[in-house]
Structure formats: structure tokens, C-alpha cells
Design a protein around this motif. Structure first.
Motif, PDB file in Angstrom:
ATOM      1  N   LEU A  55       6.996   4.855   2.770  1.00  0.00           N
ATOM      2  CA  LEU A  55       6.165   2.882   1.986  1.00  0.00           C
ATOM      3  C   LEU A  55       5.043   2.820   1.589  1.00  0.00           C
ATOM      4  CD1 LEU A  55       8.400   1.636   5.142  1.00  0.00           C
ATOM      5  CD2 LEU A  55       9.245   0.886   2.539  1.00  0.00           C
ATOM      6  N   GLU A  56       4.674   2.405   1.221  1.00  0.00           N
ATOM      7  CA  GLU A  56       2.536   1.660   1.396  1.00  0.00           C
ATOM      8  C   GLU A  56       2.040   2.129   2.159  1.00  0.00           C
ATOM      9  OE1 GLU A  56       1.637   1.131  -2.290  1.00  0.00           O
ATOM     10  OE2 GLU A  56       2.850   0.754  -3.007  1.00  0.00           O
ATOM     11  N   PRO A  57       1.880   3.071   2.908  1.00  0.00           N
ATOM     12  CA  PRO A  57       1.234   3.361   3.562  1.00  0.00           C
ATOM     13  C   PRO A  57      -0.299   2.562   4.326  1.00  0.00           C
ATOM     14  CG  PRO A  57       0.517   5.562   2.349  1.00  0.00           C
ATOM     15  CD  PRO A  57       1.025   4.102   1.612  1.00  0.00           C
ATOM     16  N   GLU A  58      -0.761   2.147   3.505  1.00  0.00           N
ATOM     17  CA  GLU A  58      -2.126   1.575   3.896  1.00  0.00           C
ATOM     18  C   GLU A  58      -2.168  -0.031   2.943  1.00  0.00           C
ATOM     19  OE1 GLU A  58      -3.886   2.295   6.158  1.00  0.00           O
ATOM     20  OE2 GLU A  58      -3.073   3.851   6.477  1.00  0.00           O
ATOM     21  N   GLY A  59      -0.723  -0.692   2.597  1.00  0.00           N
ATOM     22  CA  GLY A  59      -1.369  -1.598   2.447  1.00  0.00           C
ATOM     23  C   GLY A  59      -0.641  -1.151   0.255  1.00  0.00           C
ATOM     24  N   GLU A  60      -0.760  -2.186  -0.202  1.00  0.00           N
ATOM     25  CA  GLU A  60      -0.109  -2.743  -1.545  1.00  0.00           C
ATOM     26  C   GLU A  60      -1.128  -1.343  -2.454  1.00  0.00           C
ATOM     27  OE1 GLU A  60      -0.261  -6.467  -5.018  1.00  0.00           O
ATOM     28  OE2 GLU A  60      -0.051  -6.436  -3.014  1.00  0.00           O
ATOM     29  N   LYS A  61      -0.706  -0.812  -2.931  1.00  0.00           N
ATOM     30  CA  LYS A  61      -1.097   0.170  -3.633  1.00  0.00           C
ATOM     31  C   LYS A  61      -1.775   1.693  -3.120  1.00  0.00           C
ATOM     32  CE  LYS A  61      -1.718  -2.969  -8.289  1.00  0.00           C
ATOM     33  NZ  LYS A  61      -2.193  -3.150  -9.158  1.00  0.00           N
ATOM     34  N   SER A  62      -1.468   1.646  -1.636  1.00  0.00           N
ATOM     35  CA  SER A  62      -2.204   3.132  -1.347  1.00  0.00           C
ATOM     36  C   SER A  62      -1.014   4.265  -1.776  1.00  0.00           C
ATOM     37  CB  SER A  62      -2.471   2.831   0.197  1.00  0.00           C
ATOM     38  OG  SER A  62      -1.000   2.272   0.799  1.00  0.00           O
ATOM     39  N   LEU A  63      -0.165   3.707  -2.157  1.00  0.00           N
ATOM     40  CA  LEU A  63       1.504   5.137  -2.317  1.00  0.00           C
ATOM     41  C   LEU A  63       1.186   5.679  -3.270  1.00  0.00           C
ATOM     42  CD1 LEU A  63       3.778   6.406  -1.764  1.00  0.00           C
ATOM     43  CD2 LEU A  63       4.531   4.770  -2.738  1.00  0.00           C
ATOM     44  N   VAL A  64       0.813   5.164  -3.983  1.00  0.00           N
ATOM     45  CA  VAL A  64       0.389   5.771  -5.672  1.00  0.00           C
ATOM     46  C   VAL A  64      -1.162   6.410  -5.798  1.00  0.00           C
ATOM     47  CG1 VAL A  64      -0.144   5.505  -7.944  1.00  0.00           C
ATOM     48  CG2 VAL A  64       1.427   4.332  -7.398  1.00  0.00           C
ATOM     49  N   GLU A  65      -2.206   6.240  -5.246  1.00  0.00           N
ATOM     50  CA  GLU A  65      -3.849   5.844  -5.119  1.00  0.00           C
ATOM     51  C   GLU A  65      -3.125   7.378  -4.145  1.00  0.00           C
ATOM     52  OE1 GLU A  65      -7.712   5.073  -2.029  1.00  0.00           O
ATOM     53  OE2 GLU A  65      -6.164   3.671  -2.538  1.00  0.00           O
ATOM     54  N   LEU A  66      -2.391   7.236  -2.678  1.00  0.00           N
ATOM     55  CA  LEU A  66      -2.692   8.639  -1.729  1.00  0.00           C
ATOM     56  C   LEU A  66      -1.613   9.316  -1.616  1.00  0.00           C
ATOM     57  CD1 LEU A  66      -3.133   6.700   1.802  1.00  0.00           C
ATOM     58  CD2 LEU A  66      -4.711   7.539   0.455  1.00  0.00           C
ATOM     59  N   THR A  67      -1.370   9.468  -2.746  1.00  0.00           N
ATOM     60  CA  THR A  67       0.067  10.897  -3.250  1.00  0.00           C
ATOM     61  C   THR A  67      -1.048  11.245  -4.677  1.00  0.00           C
ATOM     62  OG1 THR A  67       1.512   8.984  -4.296  1.00  0.00           O
ATOM     63  CG2 THR A  67       1.603   9.903  -2.054  1.00  0.00           C
ATOM     64  N   THR A  68      -2.132  10.877  -5.299  1.00  0.00           N
ATOM     65  CA  THR A  68      -2.320  11.411  -6.444  1.00  0.00           C
ATOM     66  C   THR A  68      -3.024  12.635  -6.172  1.00  0.00           C
ATOM     67  OG1 THR A  68      -2.324   9.312  -7.285  1.00  0.00           O
ATOM     68  CG2 THR A  68      -3.536  10.607  -8.793  1.00  0.00           C
ATOM     69  N   VAL A  69      -2.804  13.921  -6.484  1.00  0.00           N
ATOM     70  CA  VAL A  69      -3.812  14.973  -7.375  1.00  0.00           C
ATOM     71  C   VAL A  69      -4.653  14.923  -8.005  1.00  0.00           C
ATOM     72  CG1 VAL A  69      -3.027  17.037  -6.506  1.00  0.00           C
ATOM     73  CG2 VAL A  69      -1.678  15.771  -5.909  1.00  0.00           C
ATOM     74  N   ASP A  70      -5.752  14.947  -7.203  1.00  0.00           N
ATOM     75  CA  ASP A  70      -6.491  15.044  -8.812  1.00  0.00           C
ATOM     76  C   ASP A  70      -7.939  15.755  -7.723  1.00  0.00           C
ATOM     77  OD1 ASP A  70      -7.758  13.007  -7.121  1.00  0.00           O
ATOM     78  OD2 ASP A  70      -7.940  11.480  -8.270  1.00  0.00           O
ATOM     79  N   ASN A  71      -9.755  15.826  -8.849  1.00  0.00           N
ATOM     80  CA  ASN A  71     -11.046  16.379  -8.388  1.00  0.00           C
ATOM     81  C   ASN A  71     -11.209  15.449  -7.334  1.00  0.00           C
ATOM     82  OD1 ASN A  71     -10.583  18.611 -10.258  1.00  0.00           O
ATOM     83  ND2 ASN A  71     -10.887  17.677 -11.593  1.00  0.00           N
ATOM     84  N   ALA A  72     -11.117  13.760  -7.367  1.00  0.00           N
ATOM     85  CA  ALA A  72     -11.463  12.913  -6.429  1.00  0.00           C
ATOM     86  C   ALA A  72     -10.831  13.567  -4.702  1.00  0.00           C
ATOM     87  CB  ALA A  72     -11.240  11.264  -6.976  1.00  0.00           C
ATOM     88  N   ASN A  73      -9.568  14.673  -4.689  1.00  0.00           N
ATOM     89  CA  ASN A  73      -9.158  14.934  -3.364  1.00  0.00           C
ATOM     90  C   ASN A  73      -8.091  12.985  -2.696  1.00  0.00           C
ATOM     91  OD1 ASN A  73      -9.666  17.075  -3.233  1.00  0.00           O
ATOM     92  ND2 ASN A  73     -11.684  17.266  -3.290  1.00  0.00           N
ATOM     93  N   SER A  74      -7.792  12.157  -3.020  1.00  0.00           N
ATOM     94  CA  SER A  74      -7.631  11.213  -2.921  1.00  0.00           C
ATOM     95  C   SER A  74      -6.062  11.124  -1.655  1.00  0.00           C
ATOM     96  CB  SER A  74      -7.337  10.440  -4.146  1.00  0.00           C
ATOM     97  OG  SER A  74      -6.236  10.767  -5.343  1.00  0.00           O
ATOM     98  N   HIS A  75      -5.918  12.492  -2.631  1.00  0.00           N
ATOM     99  CA  HIS A  75      -4.780  13.035  -1.566  1.00  0.00           C
ATOM    100  C   HIS A  75      -4.989  13.507  -0.017  1.00  0.00           C
ATOM    101  CE1 HIS A  75      -6.116  16.278  -3.497  1.00  0.00           C
ATOM    102  NE2 HIS A  75      -6.501  17.416  -2.983  1.00  0.00           N
ATOM    103  N   TRP A  76      -6.710  13.917   0.275  1.00  0.00           N
ATOM    104  CA  TRP A  76      -6.683  14.104   1.367  1.00  0.00           C
ATOM    105  C   TRP A  76      -7.117  13.015   2.160  1.00  0.00           C
ATOM    106  CZ3 TRP A  76      -5.328  18.263   3.402  1.00  0.00           C
ATOM    107  CH2 TRP A  76      -5.999  19.667   2.826  1.00  0.00           C
ATOM    108  N   LYS A  77      -6.753  11.493   1.486  1.00  0.00           N
ATOM    109  CA  LYS A  77      -7.684  10.824   1.678  1.00  0.00           C
ATOM    110  C   LYS A  77      -5.737  10.701   2.755  1.00  0.00           C
ATOM    111  CE  LYS A  77      -9.606   8.566  -1.116  1.00  0.00           C
ATOM    112  NZ  LYS A  77      -9.847   7.365  -1.589  1.00  0.00           N
TER     113      LYS A  77
END
Length: 133
Positions: A55-77
């Protein structure tokens, strides 16, 4: 062939990720943490599985943000990850099936023991009748 939306429950990486999510219920952690904890699991694959079963872990659209592997290291949030109802009940169904398979194997062993007992009993009766007669 599986599409991105389908899960192959038999895939060991999917099972490992689901079991990891269940073991960390109520805690905050990142997709990167999960990939590190699951020795040998590829980060991109773990992120994809999280995206499909959570499910969305931290509210709306957080799933895509927290599972995106990129140079911004958002997958470490970090996020508070929970399985979707479908993923949770599919896992429970899988566990139930595994228990049924083990029970079936044990019942097969019991059947063979019963057959051998019958053969021994019939053999004993035959020997008893031969010695009497």
C-alpha cells in the motif's frame, strides 16, 4: 508469461520480500534497507516487488517515490510498509497450501504403514491357521 501487474508467488524473491515486509510490520524502513537485508536480492527487483505488493506507505503517491531507484537515492527514504489485502491473503493462501502439502505427505506415509500392518496381520493369521490345521 507474467505482466508487470502479475505476481509469480512461487518466485523465491517475491516470497522473501513478502516475508520480510511481514517480519518488519509496524516499523519504518526503506526499499534499500530491505534489499540489503535480503542478501543477494537485486535492488530494482525488490523495488518492483514492493510497488506491486504494498500500500502507499506515507500517503498518496509515496509508493512510486519510495520505490524509484535513481541517483536521488529516493529508494533510501523510509516508509511504513504494509501489504495490500490481495498480497496478504495470497501469502496466507500459499502458506495454507504448504501445510496441506505436508499433511498429504504424512497421510501417504500413514497409508503405507497401514498397508504394511494389514499385510503383516494377514500373514500372521495365515501362519496361525497353518499351525492349527
Amino acid at each position: 508469461m507474467n505482466t508487470n501487474k502479475e505476481l509469480n508467488v512461487e518466485s523465491s524473491s517475491v516470497l522473501r520480500v513478502v516475508e520480510y515486509i511481514l517480519s518488519r510490520r509496524g516499523e519504518s524502513y526503506s526499499v534499500g534497507d530491505a534489499a540489503n537485508a535480503l542478501n543477494g536480492a537485486e535492488l530494482y527487483k525488490v523495488a518492483q516487488i514492493f510497488r506491486q505488493v504494498c500500500l502507499e506507505p506515507e500517503g498518496e503517491k509515496s509508493l512510486v517515490e519510495l520505490t524509484t531507484v535513481d541517483n536521488a537515492n529516493s529508494h533510501w527514504k523510509t516508509g511504513r510498509w504494509e501489504l495490500t489485502a490481495d498480497a496478504y491473503f495470497a501469502y496466507l493462501n500459499y502458506q495454507s497450501l504448504q501445510v496441506a502439502i505436508r499433511a498429504d505427505r504424512k497421510s501417504n506415509y500413514a497409508l503405507w504403514v497401514a498397508i504394511i500392518s494389514c499385510v503383516v496381520s494377514i500373514g500372521s493369521l495365515l501362519v496361525a491357521f497353518m499351525t492349527i490345521g
